[in-house]
Design a protein around this motif. Structure first.
Motif, PDB file in Angstrom:
ATOM      1  N   TYR A 267       0.812  -1.017   0.016  1.00 37.58           N
ATOM      2  CA  TYR A 267      -0.033  -0.228   0.148  1.00 37.58           C
ATOM      3  C   TYR A 267       0.742   1.278   0.194  1.00 37.58           C
ATOM      4  CZ  TYR A 267      -3.296  -3.485   1.945  1.00 37.58           C
ATOM      5  OH  TYR A 267      -4.192  -4.521   1.782  1.00 37.58           O
TER       6      TYR A 267
ATOM      7  N   TYR B 296       0.497   5.282   1.186  1.00 36.72           N
ATOM      8  CA  TYR B 296      -0.244   6.445   1.616  1.00 36.72           C
ATOM      9  C   TYR B 296       0.268   7.641   1.764  1.00 36.72           C
ATOM     10  CZ  TYR B 296      -2.915   2.560   4.095  1.00 36.72           C
ATOM     11  OH  TYR B 296      -3.842   1.279   4.230  1.00 36.72           O
TER      12      TYR B 296
ATOM     13  N   GLY C 144      -1.290  16.772  10.725  1.00 31.28           N
ATOM     14  CA  GLY C 144      -2.472  16.842  11.471  1.00 31.28           C
ATOM     15  C   GLY C 144      -3.492  15.903  10.788  1.00 31.28           C
ATOM     16  N   GLN C 145      -3.015  15.190   9.826  1.00 30.56           N
ATOM     17  CA  GLN C 145      -4.243  14.293   9.121  1.00 30.56           C
ATOM     18  C   GLN C 145      -3.990  12.853   9.282  1.00 30.56           C
ATOM     19  OE1 GLN C 145      -7.083  15.853   7.581  1.00 30.56           O
ATOM     20  NE2 GLN C 145      -6.047  17.832   8.454  1.00 30.56           N
ATOM     21  N   GLY C 146      -5.009  12.207   9.058  1.00 31.20           N
ATOM     22  CA  GLY C 146      -4.812  10.605   8.935  1.00 31.20           C
ATOM     23  C   GLY C 146      -3.836  10.133   7.532  1.00 31.20           C
ATOM     24  N   LEU C 147      -4.182   8.998   7.420  1.00 32.39           N
ATOM     25  CA  LEU C 147      -3.533   8.495   6.183  1.00 32.39           C
ATOM     26  C   LEU C 147      -4.676   8.303   5.000  1.00 32.39           C
ATOM     27  CD1 LEU C 147      -1.687   7.560   8.355  1.00 32.39           C
ATOM     28  CD2 LEU C 147      -1.074   5.363   7.365  1.00 32.39           C
TER      29      LEU C 147
ATOM     30  N   LEU D 167      -5.360   6.918   1.169  1.00 34.82           N
ATOM     31  CA  LEU D 167      -4.698   5.868   0.369  1.00 34.82           C
ATOM     32  C   LEU D 167      -4.647   6.229  -1.005  1.00 34.82           C
ATOM     33  CD1 LEU D 167      -3.966   2.616   0.073  1.00 34.82           C
ATOM     34  CD2 LEU D 167      -6.562   2.125  -0.442  1.00 34.82           C
TER      35      LEU D 167
ATOM     36  N   ARG E 125       1.115  -6.172   4.135  1.00 33.96           N
ATOM     37  CA  ARG E 125       0.786  -6.983   5.094  1.00 33.96           C
ATOM     38  C   ARG E 125       0.442  -8.315   4.312  1.00 33.96           C
ATOM     39  NH1 ARG E 125      -5.610  -4.817   6.266  1.00 33.96           N
ATOM     40  NH2 ARG E 125      -6.184  -5.103   4.070  1.00 33.96           N
TER      41      ARG E 125
ATOM     42  N   ASN F  67      -7.309  -7.809   6.045  1.00 35.09           N
ATOM     43  CA  ASN F  67      -7.927  -8.116   7.575  1.00 35.09           C
ATOM     44  C   ASN F  67      -6.764  -8.308   8.593  1.00 35.09           C
ATOM     45  OD1 ASN F  67     -10.957  -7.137   7.436  1.00 35.09           O
ATOM     46  ND2 ASN F  67     -10.547  -8.517   6.041  1.00 35.09           N
TER      47      ASN F  67
ATOM     48  N   PHE G 227      -8.535  -1.516  13.723  1.00 34.65           N
ATOM     49  CA  PHE G 227      -7.011  -1.725  14.064  1.00 34.65           C
ATOM     50  C   PHE G 227      -6.502  -0.304  14.927  1.00 34.65           C
ATOM     51  CE2 PHE G 227      -5.784  -5.117  11.578  1.00 34.65           C
ATOM     52  CZ  PHE G 227      -6.796  -5.088  10.568  1.00 34.65           C
TER      53      PHE G 227
ATOM     54  N   TYR H 166      -3.359   2.199  15.490  1.00 32.55           N
ATOM     55  CA  TYR H 166      -1.897   2.226  15.337  1.00 32.55           C
ATOM     56  C   TYR H 166      -1.739   3.364  16.381  1.00 32.55           C
ATOM     57  CZ  TYR H 166      -2.413  -0.661  11.409  1.00 32.55           C
ATOM     58  OH  TYR H 166      -2.598  -1.763  10.571  1.00 32.55           O
TER      59      TYR H 166
ATOM     60  N   GLN I 273       1.374   6.634  16.486  1.00 32.71           N
ATOM     61  CA  GLN I 273       2.443   7.176  15.644  1.00 32.71           C
ATOM     62  C   GLN I 273       2.909   8.283  16.285  1.00 32.71           C
ATOM     63  OE1 GLN I 273       0.917   9.076  11.838  1.00 32.71           O
ATOM     64  NE2 GLN I 273       2.689   8.935  10.758  1.00 32.71           N
TER      65      GLN I 273
ATOM     66  N   LEU J 109      -4.230   6.474  15.815  1.00 32.82           N
ATOM     67  CA  LEU J 109      -4.936   6.206  14.463  1.00 32.82           C
ATOM     68  C   LEU J 109      -5.936   5.103  14.489  1.00 32.82           C
ATOM     69  CD1 LEU J 109      -2.040   6.661  11.875  1.00 32.82           C
ATOM     70  CD2 LEU J 109      -3.822   8.309  12.307  1.00 32.82           C
TER      71      LEU J 109
ATOM     72  N   GLU K 108     -12.169  -1.952   8.465  1.00 35.11           N
ATOM     73  CA  GLU K 108     -11.922  -2.676   7.272  1.00 35.11           C
ATOM     74  C   GLU K 108     -13.043  -3.738   6.896  1.00 35.11           C
ATOM     75  OE1 GLU K 108      -7.854  -4.342   6.124  1.00 35.11           O
ATOM     76  OE2 GLU K 108      -8.608  -5.585   4.824  1.00 35.11           O
TER      77      GLU K 108
ATOM     78  N   SER L  31      -7.708  -1.004   4.477  1.00 35.71           N
ATOM     79  CA  SER L  31      -8.118  -0.243   5.777  1.00 35.71           C
ATOM     80  C   SER L  31      -8.444   1.402   5.296  1.00 35.71           C
ATOM     81  CB  SER L  31      -7.251  -0.310   6.786  1.00 35.71           C
ATOM     82  OG  SER L  31      -7.023  -1.616   7.242  1.00 35.71           O
TER      83      SER L  31
ATOM     84  N   PHE M  62      -8.753   4.965   7.285  1.00 32.14           N
ATOM     85  CA  PHE M  62      -8.188   5.486   8.552  1.00 32.14           C
ATOM     86  C   PHE M  62      -8.815   6.571   8.923  1.00 32.14           C
ATOM     87  CE2 PHE M  62      -3.882   3.259   9.411  1.00 32.14           C
ATOM     88  CZ  PHE M  62      -3.929   2.700   8.528  1.00 32.14           C
ATOM     89  N   GLY M  63      -8.983   6.737  10.297  1.00 30.78           N
ATOM     90  CA  GLY M  63      -9.481   8.084  10.799  1.00 30.78           C
ATOM     91  C   GLY M  63      -8.478   9.327  10.802  1.00 30.78           C
ATOM     92  N   ASP M  64      -8.531  10.534  11.094  1.00 31.82           N
ATOM     93  CA  ASP M  64      -7.570  11.631  11.357  1.00 31.82           C
ATOM     94  C   ASP M  64      -6.596  11.420  12.408  1.00 31.82           C
ATOM     95  OD1 ASP M  64      -9.667  14.030   9.534  1.00 31.82           O
ATOM     96  OD2 ASP M  64      -8.413  12.521   8.784  1.00 31.82           O
ATOM     97  N   GLY M  65      -6.929  10.689  13.336  1.00 27.78           N
ATOM     98  CA  GLY M  65      -6.077  10.519  14.378  1.00 27.78           C
ATOM     99  C   GLY M  65      -6.644  11.236  15.767  1.00 27.78           C
TER     100      GLY M  65
END
Lengths: 112, 111
Positions: free
Chosen positions: A33, A35, A40-43, A45, A94, A98, B34, B36, B38, B88, B92, B99, B101-104
């Motif tokens: 993957y 990203y 200040g942001q999430g990941l 894709l 991974r 899942n 999940f 995580y 960071q 985070l 999924e 997956s 992800f949220g913004d954390g």
């Protein structure tokens, strides 16, 4: 040691240039993957690949391209079409769906 | 509405307290979740994963999943300054292959 390696750690791009970020894993994982993370942001894709020679667009694929010619390698090219490429780029792999993702140390790309 | 939303931070707790991090999701087909951690400038690393309704404990960490309410949480007991990081949440679906992800949520544990 098994792991996932990204290079370079820091990269500077001039306007109009294409640059390629490297991602290599020796974990024998099928899925890989890319990203993007902004401050200040999430990941978010960009692209993902669940098997060699196949990949799918993620949520923000425009201006990026990938290839998956080998199981252990999944390079990302940031093209000149990506207008705001300055960000932290993370590669992950991974074993299958899942399951836990393992991340590389990231590449910080800056446009100069 | 974002697919995965986390409670807005930053969150600050004193050392030794319980930190509670929350996450809601909109896709009822989501089956795996999940958490995580960071650290600033570093890559994420897995803290907990949970698939079944209820609680899952691992040391000082407890993940809770309530599929009926579409809610996932992470509790950190006896918080330590080394727990200061961004957490985070990711969800999924069974066959999604990826997956979301949220913004954390950024947690600060004050000595």
């Amino acid at each position: 040691d098994g792991g996932i390696t990204q290079s370079p750690k820091y990269l500077f791009r001039k306007e109009g240039q294409n640059v390629t970020l490297s991602c290599e894993q020796n974990l024998n994982h099928d899925a890989m993957y890319w990203y993007r993370q902004d401050p200040g942001q999430g990941l978010r894709l960009i692209y993902y690949s669940q098997i060699v020679n196949d990949f799918q667009k993620g949520d923000i694929a425009e201006g990026y391209s990938v290839s998956r010619e080998k199981k252990e390698s999944f390079p990302l090219t940031v093209t000149s079409a990506q207008k705001n490429p300055t960000a932290f780029y993370l590669c992950a792999s991974r074993e299958t769906k899942n399951t836990e993702a393992f991340f590389g140390q990231g590449t910080r790309l800056t446009v100069v | 509405q974002k697919e995965v939303e986390q409670n807005s931070g930053p969150l600050s707790v004193p050392e030794g307290a319980i930190a509670s991090l929350n996450c809601t999701y909109s896709d009822r087909g989501s089956q795996s979740f999940f958490w995580y951690r960071q650290y600033s400038g570093k890559s994420p690393e897995l803290i907990m994963f949970i698939y079944s309704n209820g609680d899952k404990e691992d040391g000082r960490f407890t993940a809770q999943l309530n599929k009926a309410s579409q809610y996932v949480s992470l509790l950190i007991r006896d918080s330590q300054p080394s727990d200061s990081a961004t957490y985070l949440c990711a969800g999924e679906g069974a066959n999604a292959g990826k997956s979301t992800f949220g913004d954390g949520t950024t947690l600060t544990v004050k000595p």
